[in-house]
Design a protein around this motif. Structure first.
Motif, PDB file in Angstrom:
ATOM      1  N   LEU A 114       0.767  -1.219   0.080  1.00 60.43           N
ATOM      2  CA  LEU A 114       0.147  -0.060  -0.153  1.00 60.43           C
ATOM      3  C   LEU A 114       0.690   1.260  -0.044  1.00 60.43           C
ATOM      4  O   LEU A 114       0.432   2.305  -0.511  1.00 60.43           O
ATOM      5  CB  LEU A 114      -0.818  -0.025   1.278  1.00 60.43           C
ATOM      6  N   THR A 167      -7.970  -4.990   8.321  1.00 63.18           N
ATOM      7  CA  THR A 167      -8.200  -5.072   6.464  1.00 63.18           C
ATOM      8  C   THR A 167      -9.366  -4.007   6.317  1.00 63.18           C
ATOM      9  O   THR A 167      -9.131  -3.333   5.301  1.00 63.18           O
ATOM     10  CB  THR A 167      -8.433  -6.622   6.239  1.00 63.18           C
ATOM     11  N   LEU A 217      -8.957  -0.912   3.911  1.00 59.62           N
ATOM     12  CA  LEU A 217     -10.001  -0.552   2.826  1.00 59.62           C
ATOM     13  C   LEU A 217     -10.637   0.848   2.876  1.00 59.62           C
ATOM     14  O   LEU A 217     -10.368   1.499   1.748  1.00 59.62           O
ATOM     15  CB  LEU A 217     -10.787  -1.893   2.842  1.00 59.62           C
ATOM     16  N   TYR A 218     -10.852   1.323   4.060  1.00 55.86           N
ATOM     17  CA  TYR A 218     -11.627   2.564   3.936  1.00 55.86           C
ATOM     18  C   TYR A 218     -10.441   3.561   3.840  1.00 55.86           C
ATOM     19  O   TYR A 218     -10.850   4.539   3.168  1.00 55.86           O
ATOM     20  CB  TYR A 218     -12.148   2.663   5.269  1.00 55.86           C
ATOM     21  N   ILE A 240      -7.097   4.174   3.027  1.00 58.04           N
ATOM     22  CA  ILE A 240      -6.589   4.472   1.915  1.00 58.04           C
ATOM     23  C   ILE A 240      -7.200   5.137   0.815  1.00 58.04           C
ATOM     24  O   ILE A 240      -6.253   5.646   0.073  1.00 58.04           O
ATOM     25  CB  ILE A 240      -5.958   2.749   1.307  1.00 58.04           C
ATOM     26  N   ARG A 241      -8.206   5.296   0.822  1.00 57.06           N
ATOM     27  CA  ARG A 241      -9.083   5.944  -0.014  1.00 57.06           C
ATOM     28  C   ARG A 241      -9.198   7.419   0.181  1.00 57.06           C
ATOM     29  O   ARG A 241     -10.257   7.897  -0.433  1.00 57.06           O
ATOM     30  CB  ARG A 241     -10.260   5.162  -0.851  1.00 57.06           C
ATOM     31  N   HIS A 293      -6.252   2.762  -7.212  1.00 58.78           N
ATOM     32  CA  HIS A 293      -7.396   1.823  -6.410  1.00 58.78           C
ATOM     33  C   HIS A 293      -6.739   0.791  -5.651  1.00 58.78           C
ATOM     34  O   HIS A 293      -6.823  -0.311  -5.842  1.00 58.78           O
ATOM     35  CB  HIS A 293      -8.170   1.180  -7.590  1.00 58.78           C
ATOM     36  N   GLU A 321      -7.277   0.246  -2.541  1.00 58.44           N
ATOM     37  CA  GLU A 321      -8.136  -0.356  -1.633  1.00 58.44           C
ATOM     38  C   GLU A 321      -8.613  -1.859  -2.308  1.00 58.44           C
ATOM     39  O   GLU A 321      -8.858  -2.586  -1.498  1.00 58.44           O
ATOM     40  CB  GLU A 321      -9.740   0.508  -1.580  1.00 58.44           C
ATOM     41  N   TYR A 322      -8.514  -2.184  -3.625  1.00 58.90           N
ATOM     42  CA  TYR A 322      -8.697  -3.469  -4.250  1.00 58.90           C
ATOM     43  C   TYR A 322      -7.753  -4.569  -3.476  1.00 58.90           C
ATOM     44  O   TYR A 322      -8.325  -5.651  -3.303  1.00 58.90           O
ATOM     45  CB  TYR A 322      -8.589  -3.461  -5.753  1.00 58.90           C
ATOM     46  N   ALA A 351      -6.744  -4.659  -0.440  1.00 59.34           N
ATOM     47  CA  ALA A 351      -7.461  -5.114   1.036  1.00 59.34           C
ATOM     48  C   ALA A 351      -8.603  -5.750   0.692  1.00 59.34           C
ATOM     49  O   ALA A 351      -8.672  -6.685   1.378  1.00 59.34           O
ATOM     50  CB  ALA A 351      -7.271  -3.745   1.654  1.00 59.34           C
ATOM     51  N   ALA A 352      -9.306  -5.164  -0.276  1.00 58.86           N
ATOM     52  CA  ALA A 352     -10.775  -5.939  -0.401  1.00 58.86           C
ATOM     53  C   ALA A 352     -10.529  -7.599  -0.739  1.00 58.86           C
ATOM     54  O   ALA A 352     -11.507  -8.238  -0.394  1.00 58.86           O
ATOM     55  CB  ALA A 352     -11.405  -5.372  -1.631  1.00 58.86           C
TER      56      ALA A 352
END
Length: 457
Positions: free
Chosen positions: A54, A113, A117-118, A120-121, A193, A195-196, A198-199
């Motif tokens: 990341l 996680t 995901l939240y 980082i964006r 992107h 967050e992908y 982590a998703a």
């Protein structure tokens, strides 16, 4: 074996050294638990090392501009927390059971996680938020100790080098897997992107937890008497081997976190270029770990570890030459060799622990102690010593990242001061093995290279 000793959710009276029972069904139970343990540890390592990927996405284009020192601090944070959690995690599995703790520890990974995901964006998020999330991600590093302590109880001593190497190597592959995933995200969705990455792990965590709950076992052999870890830390060998493990696993995990950032700072590589190479080293180190364990089973852990450190010293010299000559190809090749060698050393250094404590048990039996009690105690102390070595070794990974932070902070743009520090540490490890573990002729009761402990004054 298992069908006669199953009691509730616990396997009682488990004795992998009983060769007849092992051949009948014990090996099947052990291998099933090993396979599930590898899967769970693999996912744990991926979440633990998530920030090594990341940070490469954290650019001004997505509103997250941090300098190299801040990024090295961010990747060091989960390493430190993971190291500190290894002792309590190892103790927890002896109290709650391998299956029970594995399921709980996996579900706990959902917290860092989801937060990664939240946030980082979220443009403009301050560094302290990411440091906190990285610290929470350290729980993935703690899972290593509980997993290794658990698997130690399932296998006979003669197979532990292979089993521990396979368990740890499969887990270590998580470092390469998360970096390959980052590369895939960049090529398919672009650099905007992160967050992908982590998703992807959210459903994998839930799946692994469900499989562990259904198929893994708790085993009473992993339970320790009160004070096992306290007794283990009083043994000099626990600390000698811990120092060696700083050099092997500390190098593997520290380089795994830092490799991409080093390529950016040393050669100005872009995130795409850096990620295109960073998976290779961890992949080699993960695959070589079981090989190191197998070689240690045959040749002796001390001997294999000695030659590994000599080779790692040579590899570090290659990095210094490559950095000074500006050879990108030689630098990547040298780093990849260090990953492979650190994997070999991880397997062989861990093999030394049960070998040393088994030798102590043999000495006790020779002195008239009950053999069953002596070897059961040796197995429990081995599990405790493995936890200590794992914790200390992981701290070595944080030290490597802090060494890089200091090296690049002086504005020279060179990691050579850090490499020289690593070279000195590898030399110290060679001396430890040579004068503590290879100073006597092996006896028939020991594998070559795993020699009788020196008497203490």
């Amino acid at each position: 074996m298992a069908e006669k000793i199953l009691k509730g959710t616990w396997l009682t009276g488990w004795d992998p050294e009983d060769e007849d029972a092992w051949r009948r069904s014990g090996h099947q139970v052990a291998r099933r638990n090993l396979a599930l343990s590898i899967l769970c540890e693999h996912i744990s390592f991926s979440v633990w090392t998530l920030w090594s990927v990341l940070v490469l996405f954290m650019t001004p284009e997505i509103g997250l501009a941090f300098d190299p020192g801040e990024k090295f601090l961010l990747v060091a944070t989960p390493t430190v927390v993971g190291a500190l959690l290894r002792l309590p995690y190892s103790h927890a599995v002896t109290r709650f059971g391998g299956r029970n703790w594995t399921v709980f520890a996996l579900l706990l990974l959902l917290v860092p996680t989801l937060l990664a995901l939240y946030f980082i964006r979220q443009p403009g998020t301050p560094l302290w938020v990411f440091l906190l999330i990285g610290a929470l991600g350290g729980v993935g590093g703690g899972n290593f100790a509980s997993s290794m302590t658990n698997i130690t109880a399932f296998f006979p001593q003669r197979h532990q080098g292979w089993a521990l190497g396979l368990n740890a190597g499969g887990g270590n592959l998580g470092v390469a897997a998360v970096q390959l995933l980052g590369l895939a995200v960049i090529h398919t969705a672009g650099r905007d992107h992160p967050e992908y990455v982590a998703a992807v792990y959210l459903p994998l965590i839930l799946l692994a937890a469900a499989l562990a709950a259904r198929l893994m076992d708790n085993v009473d052999a992993v339970r320790t008497v009160p004070g096992a870890q306290r007794e283990a830390v009083r043994r000099a060998d626990t600390w000698w081997i811990s120092l060696l493990y700083v050099g092997t696993f500390g190098s593997f995990i520290g380089f795994g976190f830092a490799f991409g950032l080093v390529l950016q700072n040393e050669f100005g590589a872009s995130p795409v270029q850096a990620m295109g190479y960073t998976f290779l080293g961890p992949l080699l180190g993960s695959l070589s770990r079981p090989v190191g364990g197998r070689l240690a089973d045959r040749l002796g852990g001390a001997r294999v570890t000695l030659w590994t450190f000599l080779a790692m010293g040579t590899g570090t010299l290659v990095l210094i030459i490559a950095a000074r000559t500006g050879s990108f190809g030689l630098f990547v090749a040298g780093f990849s060799a260090l990953f492979l060698l650190s994997g070999l050393g991880n397997g062989s250094a861990y093999k030394m622990i049960p070998a040393v404590f088994a030798r102590r048990a043999e000495n006790e039996v020779t002195s008239g102690h009950d053999a069953t009690e002596a070897f059961a105690r040796a197995r429990r102390l081995s599990g405790a010593a493995i936890a200590v070595a794992g914790a200390v070794g992981a701290l070595g990974g944080a030290a490597i990242n802090l060494a890089f932070k200091a090296s690049y902070a002086d504005g020279s743009g060179s990691g050579t001061p850090a490499f020289l520090t690593f070279l000195g540490y590898y030399a110290m490890c060679v001396l430890i093995i040579r004068f503590v573990y290879l100073r006597r002729t092996p006896t028939r009761a020991t594998a070559p290279g795993d020699v009788r402990e020196a008497s203490r004054a």
